[in-house]
Design a protein around this motif. Structure first.
Motif, PDB file in Angstrom:
ATOM      1  N   GLN A 206      61.234  55.382  68.156  1.00 18.23           N
ATOM      2  CA  GLN A 206      60.334  54.527  67.369  1.00 18.23           C
ATOM      3  C   GLN A 206      60.419  53.069  67.807  1.00 18.23           C
ATOM      4  O   GLN A 206      59.417  52.406  67.994  1.00 18.23           O
ATOM      5  CB  GLN A 206      60.732  54.659  65.907  1.00 18.23           C
ATOM      6  CG  GLN A 206      60.034  53.681  64.998  1.00 18.23           C
ATOM      7  CD  GLN A 206      60.374  53.954  63.548  1.00 18.23           C
ATOM      8  OE1 GLN A 206      60.979  54.963  63.227  1.00 18.23           O
ATOM      9  NE2 GLN A 206      59.979  53.059  62.677  1.00 18.23           N
ATOM     10  N   LYS A 207      61.643  52.575  67.951  1.00 21.87           N
ATOM     11  CA  LYS A 207      61.792  51.195  68.447  1.00 21.87           C
ATOM     12  C   LYS A 207      61.766  51.272  69.961  1.00 21.87           C
ATOM     13  O   LYS A 207      62.329  52.177  70.547  1.00 21.87           O
ATOM     14  CB  LYS A 207      63.125  50.599  67.966  1.00 21.87           C
ATOM     15  CG  LYS A 207      63.212  50.550  66.469  1.00 21.87           C
ATOM     16  CD  LYS A 207      63.311  49.185  65.794  1.00 21.87           C
ATOM     17  CE  LYS A 207      64.032  48.081  66.429  1.00 21.87           C
ATOM     18  NZ  LYS A 207      65.351  47.815  65.858  1.00 21.87           N
ATOM     19  N   ASP A 208      61.102  50.306  70.582  1.00 20.18           N
ATOM     20  CA  ASP A 208      60.824  50.458  72.010  1.00 20.18           C
ATOM     21  C   ASP A 208      62.075  50.487  72.893  1.00 20.18           C
ATOM     22  O   ASP A 208      62.066  51.024  73.969  1.00 20.18           O
ATOM     23  CB  ASP A 208      59.831  49.391  72.473  1.00 20.18           C
ATOM     24  CG  ASP A 208      60.338  47.992  72.227  1.00 20.18           C
ATOM     25  OD1 ASP A 208      61.351  47.629  72.832  1.00 20.18           O
ATOM     26  OD2 ASP A 208      59.731  47.256  71.435  1.00 20.18           O
TER      27      ASP A 208
ATOM     28  N   GLN B 291      55.425  48.624  73.596  1.00 20.88           N
ATOM     29  CA  GLN B 291      55.355  50.081  73.488  1.00 20.88           C
ATOM     30  C   GLN B 291      54.773  50.691  74.753  1.00 20.88           C
ATOM     31  O   GLN B 291      55.194  51.751  75.202  1.00 20.88           O
ATOM     32  CB  GLN B 291      54.525  50.507  72.273  1.00 20.88           C
ATOM     33  CG  GLN B 291      55.184  50.245  70.941  1.00 20.88           C
ATOM     34  CD  GLN B 291      56.503  50.956  70.793  1.00 20.88           C
ATOM     35  OE1 GLN B 291      57.531  50.486  71.240  1.00 20.88           O
ATOM     36  NE2 GLN B 291      56.498  52.112  70.174  1.00 20.88           N
ATOM     37  N   ARG B 292      53.794  49.987  75.341  1.00 25.23           N
ATOM     38  CA  ARG B 292      53.205  50.517  76.578  1.00 25.23           C
ATOM     39  C   ARG B 292      54.216  50.455  77.723  1.00 25.23           C
ATOM     40  O   ARG B 292      54.274  51.353  78.562  1.00 25.23           O
ATOM     41  CB  ARG B 292      51.928  49.761  76.938  1.00 25.23           C
ATOM     42  CG  ARG B 292      50.788  50.152  76.009  1.00 25.23           C
ATOM     43  CD  ARG B 292      49.475  49.620  76.504  1.00 25.23           C
ATOM     44  NE  ARG B 292      49.578  48.217  76.836  1.00 25.23           N
ATOM     45  CZ  ARG B 292      48.657  47.298  76.584  1.00 25.23           C
ATOM     46  NH1 ARG B 292      47.563  47.622  76.013  1.00 25.23           N
ATOM     47  NH2 ARG B 292      48.830  46.052  76.919  1.00 25.23           N
TER      48      ARG B 292
ATOM     49  N   PRO C 127      56.115  56.533  67.675  1.00 23.71           N
ATOM     50  CA  PRO C 127      56.120  55.402  68.609  1.00 23.71           C
ATOM     51  C   PRO C 127      55.314  54.203  68.125  1.00 23.71           C
ATOM     52  O   PRO C 127      55.553  53.088  68.578  1.00 23.71           O
ATOM     53  CB  PRO C 127      55.508  55.989  69.887  1.00 23.71           C
ATOM     54  CG  PRO C 127      54.686  57.142  69.429  1.00 23.71           C
ATOM     55  CD  PRO C 127      55.394  57.697  68.238  1.00 23.71           C
ATOM     56  N   PHE C 128      54.368  54.433  67.211  1.00 25.60           N
ATOM     57  CA  PHE C 128      53.480  53.317  66.828  1.00 25.60           C
ATOM     58  C   PHE C 128      53.717  52.825  65.415  1.00 25.60           C
ATOM     59  O   PHE C 128      52.979  51.990  64.915  1.00 25.60           O
ATOM     60  CB  PHE C 128      52.005  53.751  66.959  1.00 25.60           C
ATOM     61  CG  PHE C 128      51.656  54.307  68.316  1.00 25.60           C
ATOM     62  CD1 PHE C 128      52.265  53.826  69.466  1.00 25.60           C
ATOM     63  CD2 PHE C 128      50.705  55.311  68.434  1.00 25.60           C
ATOM     64  CE1 PHE C 128      51.932  54.339  70.719  1.00 25.60           C
ATOM     65  CE2 PHE C 128      50.367  55.825  69.683  1.00 25.60           C
ATOM     66  CZ  PHE C 128      50.987  55.337  70.821  1.00 25.60           C
TER      67      PHE C 128
ATOM     68  N   ARG D  59      47.740  49.675  66.349  1.00 25.02           N
ATOM     69  CA  ARG D  59      48.072  51.087  66.282  1.00 25.02           C
ATOM     70  C   ARG D  59      46.879  51.966  66.663  1.00 25.02           C
ATOM     71  O   ARG D  59      46.995  52.908  67.439  1.00 25.02           O
ATOM     72  CB  ARG D  59      48.468  51.351  64.829  1.00 25.02           C
ATOM     73  CG  ARG D  59      49.001  52.672  64.559  1.00 25.02           C
ATOM     74  CD  ARG D  59      49.388  52.720  63.101  1.00 25.02           C
ATOM     75  NE  ARG D  59      49.882  54.039  62.841  1.00 25.02           N
ATOM     76  CZ  ARG D  59      50.951  54.306  62.118  1.00 25.02           C
ATOM     77  NH1 ARG D  59      51.611  53.336  61.556  1.00 25.02           N
ATOM     78  NH2 ARG D  59      51.347  55.523  61.951  1.00 25.02           N
TER      79      ARG D  59
END
Ligand SMILES: Nc1ncnc2c1ncn2[C@@H]1O[C@H](COP(=O)(O)OP(=O)(O)OP(=O)(O)O)[C@@H](O)[C@H]1O
Ligand SMILES: [Mg+2]
Length: 251
Positions: free
Chosen positions: A79-81, A137-138, A157-158, A166
């Motif tokens: 979840q956290k990048d 995130q990307r 992930p978002f 999102r």
């Protein structure tokens, strides 16, 4: 491709097992969303798939082989990048290749390619704190791709992103899915996100321990548009999923 057969697992510190005699399978190229109440064991499923935890009973196989022998088959994006703040974006993304000791020039080439694919060319020398949440995130996704894994395990992930970012990231992920043909397992709390993205939704509604996940196909083809979510069948599906989850919370 992925098969759980009679899997039982519980953390030693927990009184009740998380899952008991759980069987399900995921086909190659599938996009599966896993939904269920907080604490029901969704992240634990991922930990079992990528070998961070070992089942107490039953078997987990990938293409017929035990997961323990298939360590690099799946890549996990939490979840956290989890980008390292002291490393540039390029150095963060190169990490899986660094770990396998790939030649430097090959690393640089693949990093440049993958950053372009995720719309981040020009950011190779920036640090994570110079990027927005969606960009980070990307970048994390680019790193996941460079691991070369066939199966992507994306754990909410978002969920830390604002609503509009999102929505953009969801559309972006669908483009990536059609481009890379990976098998994706995607955990989310957001029923609408699950419907928009997934071919099939696996929902956990049992009280602990859970013994099954109900498989609910999403009656939409790809490519998808946000307008598809307004279709009466889809609105009804969304309400029915919310109803199933709510029933669990009230119990
Ligand atoms: N590393 C661990 N060691 C011991 N117990 C753990 C560990 N990780 C999770 N648990 C237990 O498992 C439960 C949560 O499981 P898990 O993280 O798989 O849930 P989840 O469905 O992903 O929840 P959420 O939706 O809140 O992320 C908790 O009740 C916790 O007690
Ligand atoms: Mg979780």
């Amino acid at each position: 491709m992925l098969q759980f057969e009679g899997v039982t697992f519980g953390y030693p510190t927990d009184e009740l097992n998380m899952m008991e005699n759980l069987s399900f399978s995921v086909n190659k190229g599938a996009f599966v969303a896993v939904i269920g109440p907080s604490g029901c064991g969704k992240s634990t499923l991922f930990r079992l798939i990528n070998g961070l935890e070992v089942a107490d009973a039953g078997t987990i196989t990938i293409e017929g082989e035990d997961v323990a022998k298939k360590k690099n088959f799946s890549a996990f994006m939490p979840q956290k990048d989890l980008l390292f703040p002291w490393r540039t974006i390029g150095k963060n993304v190169a990490l899986p290749m660094e770990l396998t000791k790939a030649p430097k020039d090959l690393q640089e080439k693949r990093v440049a390619e993958v950053l372009e694919q995720v719309g981040l060319s020009g950011y190779v020398d920036k640090f994570p704190n110079e990027l927005s949440g969606g960009m980070k995130q990307r970048a994390a996704f680019a790193r996941t791709l460079l691991s070369g894994a066939e199966m992507l395990l994306l754990d909410e992930p978002f969920s830390a992103l604002d609503y509009l970012t999102r929505v953009e990231m969801q559309e972006w992920l669908l483009q990536q899915y059609s481009h890379f043909h990976k098998t994706i397992l995607f955990i989310t709390h957001d029923v609408e996100e699950a419907i928009f993205l997934a071919k099939d939704i696996y929902i956990i509604t049992d009280e602990r321990p859970f013994a099954q996940m109900e498989k609910i196909p999403v009656p939409l083809s790809y490519p998808r548009k946000r307008e598809d979510l307004k279709h009466p069948d889809i609105v009804e599906l969304k309400e029915s999923l919310i109803g199933k989850l709510r029933k669990q919370v009230v119990l």
